[in-house]
Design an enzyme around this catalytic site. Structure first.
Site, PDB file in Angstrom:
ATOM      1  N   ASN A   1       0.633  -1.036   0.191  1.00  0.00           N
ATOM      2  CA  ASN A   1       0.027  -0.070  -0.061  1.00  0.00           C
ATOM      3  C   ASN A   1       0.728   1.290   0.061  1.00  0.00           C
ATOM      4  O   ASN A   1       1.592   1.537   1.124  1.00  0.00           O
ATOM      5  CB  ASN A   1      -0.746   0.059   1.077  1.00  0.00           C
ATOM      6  CG  ASN A   1      -1.838   1.007   1.170  1.00  0.00           C
ATOM      7  OD1 ASN A   1      -1.767   2.150   0.498  1.00  0.00           O
ATOM      8  ND2 ASN A   1      -2.632   1.409   2.625  1.00  0.00           N
TER       9      ASN A   1
ATOM     10  N   LYS B   1       0.137   4.152  -0.268  1.00  0.00           N
ATOM     11  CA  LYS B   1      -0.440   5.596   0.418  1.00  0.00           C
ATOM     12  C   LYS B   1      -0.464   6.700  -0.427  1.00  0.00           C
ATOM     13  O   LYS B   1      -0.374   6.434  -1.793  1.00  0.00           O
ATOM     14  CB  LYS B   1       0.042   5.849   1.788  1.00  0.00           C
ATOM     15  CG  LYS B   1      -0.251   4.481   2.516  1.00  0.00           C
ATOM     16  CD  LYS B   1       0.109   4.584   4.241  1.00  0.00           C
ATOM     17  CE  LYS B   1      -0.098   3.274   4.615  1.00  0.00           C
ATOM     18  NZ  LYS B   1      -0.053   3.226   6.281  1.00  0.00           N
TER      19      LYS B   1
ATOM     20  N   HIS C   1      -9.422   0.931   4.925  1.00  0.00           N
ATOM     21  CA  HIS C   1      -8.475   1.202   5.640  1.00  0.00           C
ATOM     22  C   HIS C   1      -8.693   2.365   6.662  1.00  0.00           C
ATOM     23  O   HIS C   1      -9.581   3.298   6.693  1.00  0.00           O
ATOM     24  CB  HIS C   1      -7.393   1.872   4.692  1.00  0.00           C
ATOM     25  CG  HIS C   1      -5.720   1.892   5.002  1.00  0.00           C
ATOM     26  ND1 HIS C   1      -5.515   2.762   5.921  1.00  0.00           N
ATOM     27  CD2 HIS C   1      -4.775   1.098   5.172  1.00  0.00           C
ATOM     28  CE1 HIS C   1      -4.076   2.517   6.271  1.00  0.00           C
ATOM     29  NE2 HIS C   1      -3.833   1.261   5.836  1.00  0.00           N
TER      30      HIS C   1
ATOM     31  N   GLU D   1      -6.833   4.722   7.590  1.00  0.00           N
ATOM     32  CA  GLU D   1      -6.563   6.202   7.363  1.00  0.00           C
ATOM     33  C   GLU D   1      -7.922   6.581   6.715  1.00  0.00           C
ATOM     34  O   GLU D   1      -8.183   7.965   6.722  1.00  0.00           O
ATOM     35  CB  GLU D   1      -5.528   6.217   6.450  1.00  0.00           C
ATOM     36  CG  GLU D   1      -4.165   6.271   7.493  1.00  0.00           C
ATOM     37  CD  GLU D   1      -3.250   5.683   6.585  1.00  0.00           C
ATOM     38  OE1 GLU D   1      -3.064   5.432   5.358  1.00  0.00           O
ATOM     39  OE2 GLU D   1      -2.053   5.039   7.349  1.00  0.00           O
TER      40      GLU D   1
ATOM     41  N   GLU E   1      -5.175  -5.031  10.329  1.00  0.00           N
ATOM     42  CA  GLU E   1      -4.346  -3.801  10.720  1.00  0.00           C
ATOM     43  C   GLU E   1      -4.658  -3.168  12.059  1.00  0.00           C
ATOM     44  O   GLU E   1      -5.466  -2.376  12.161  1.00  0.00           O
ATOM     45  CB  GLU E   1      -4.334  -2.794   9.468  1.00  0.00           C
ATOM     46  CG  GLU E   1      -3.977  -3.502   8.183  1.00  0.00           C
ATOM     47  CD  GLU E   1      -3.358  -2.495   7.444  1.00  0.00           C
ATOM     48  OE1 GLU E   1      -2.293  -2.868   6.615  1.00  0.00           O
ATOM     49  OE2 GLU E   1      -4.164  -1.361   7.044  1.00  0.00           O
TER      50      GLU E   1
ATOM     51  N   GLY F   1       2.424   2.503  10.808  1.00  0.00           N
ATOM     52  CA  GLY F   1       3.529   3.742  10.722  1.00  0.00           C
ATOM     53  C   GLY F   1       4.087   3.882  12.035  1.00  0.00           C
ATOM     54  O   GLY F   1       4.665   5.273  12.061  1.00  0.00           O
TER      55      GLY F   1
ATOM     56  N   SER G   1       3.418  -1.841  10.757  1.00  0.00           N
ATOM     57  CA  SER G   1       4.991  -1.929  10.731  1.00  0.00           C
ATOM     58  C   SER G   1       5.516  -3.171  10.400  1.00  0.00           C
ATOM     59  O   SER G   1       6.787  -3.610  10.900  1.00  0.00           O
ATOM     60  CB  SER G   1       5.260  -1.421  11.968  1.00  0.00           C
ATOM     61  OG  SER G   1       4.788  -0.036  12.416  1.00  0.00           O
TER      62      SER G   1
END
Ligand code: 13P
Length: 248
Positions: A10, A12, A95, A97, A165, A171, A211
């Protein structure tokens, strides 16, 4: 039944033509474990370009979002039909985000998932708990609720890959331990068995994301319910190859 190991990248909101070319060419030239399915998810403006660069049949391309209509007056959205038209095969939905910054809720994500699948685009469905939810001990309730909303709308899960996730791991450099991931993945599979039957539960791939990197991926090697990774930052780097090859 052996589930095909799956590694998604991904990207992003990162990349340029030149950096994406470098990433794809590295994969084209690397010795990849042939048993692994790899999906690269660049930003939408680079989908077509990424498809044009890929030279290996085990590598395909996916989008990072798609709307619940194929076309029309929906300024700024991505269409599953257009994703298919440029040769991409997957889309990431749910996701954290998208949930956090673009206020997507479980219901919308379930609708988008059902629509993408109905048009023949595979869905990488992301679920995971926040740090507060983890501390409160509600991880399983949180992921099961997110899954239930999709289960209510989707009966055929053959084109769905689940990505567990944990939000606190994304991150941060702080991945879940392989033991914790295994335990949660196993519980997710039990939930799928209860709701969708044993066959679907055994066939559905459950990826870990948060991560994951070239060093820690191999530590998940003996975890039977971890069927791959969804990788953010490390998918932009040479170590992505090590993650792909972490089972061989
Ligand atoms: P990182 O690998 O950068 O933690 O991101 C994980 C992720 O969000 C993949 O979708």
């Amino acid at each position: 039944m052996a589930r095909t190991f799956f590694v998604g990248g991904n990207f992003k909101l990162n990349g340029t033509k030149s950096s994406i070319k470098e990433i794809v060419e590295r994969l084209n030239n690397a010795k990849l474990d042939p048993k692994v399915e790899v999906v690269l998810c660049p930003p939408a403006p680079y989908l077509d370009y990424t498809v044009s660069l890929v030279k290996k049949s085990q590598v395909s391309v996916g989008a990072q979002n798609a709307y619940l209509k194929a076309s029309g007056a929906f300024t700024g959205e991505n269409s599953v039909d257009q994703i298919k038209d440029v040769g991409a095969k997957w889309v990431i939905l749910g996701h954290s985000e998208r949930r956090q910054y673009f206020r997507e809720d479980d219901q919308l994500i379930a609708e988008k998932t059902a629509f993408a699948l109905s048009q023949g685009v595979g869905v990488i469905l992301c679920i995971g708990e926040t740090l507060d939810q983890k501390k409160a001990g509600t991880t399983l309730q949180v992921v099961e609720r997110k899954l239930q909303d999709v289960i209510d709308k989707v009966k055929d899960w053959s084109n769905v890959v689940i990505a567990y996730e944990p939000v606190w791991a994304i991150g941060t450099g702080l991945a879940a331990t392989p033991e914790d991931a295994q335990e949660i993945h196993h519980s997710i599979r039990e939930f799928l068995a209860k709701k969708l039957g044993e066959k679907t539960a055994q066939e559905t791939r459950i990826l870990y994301g948060g991560s994951a990197n070239g060093k820690n991926a191999v530590t998940f090697k003996d975890k039977p319910d971890v069927d791959g990774f969804l990788v953010g930052g490390a998918s932009l780097k040479p170590e992505f190859v090590d993650i792909i090859n972490s089972r061989s």
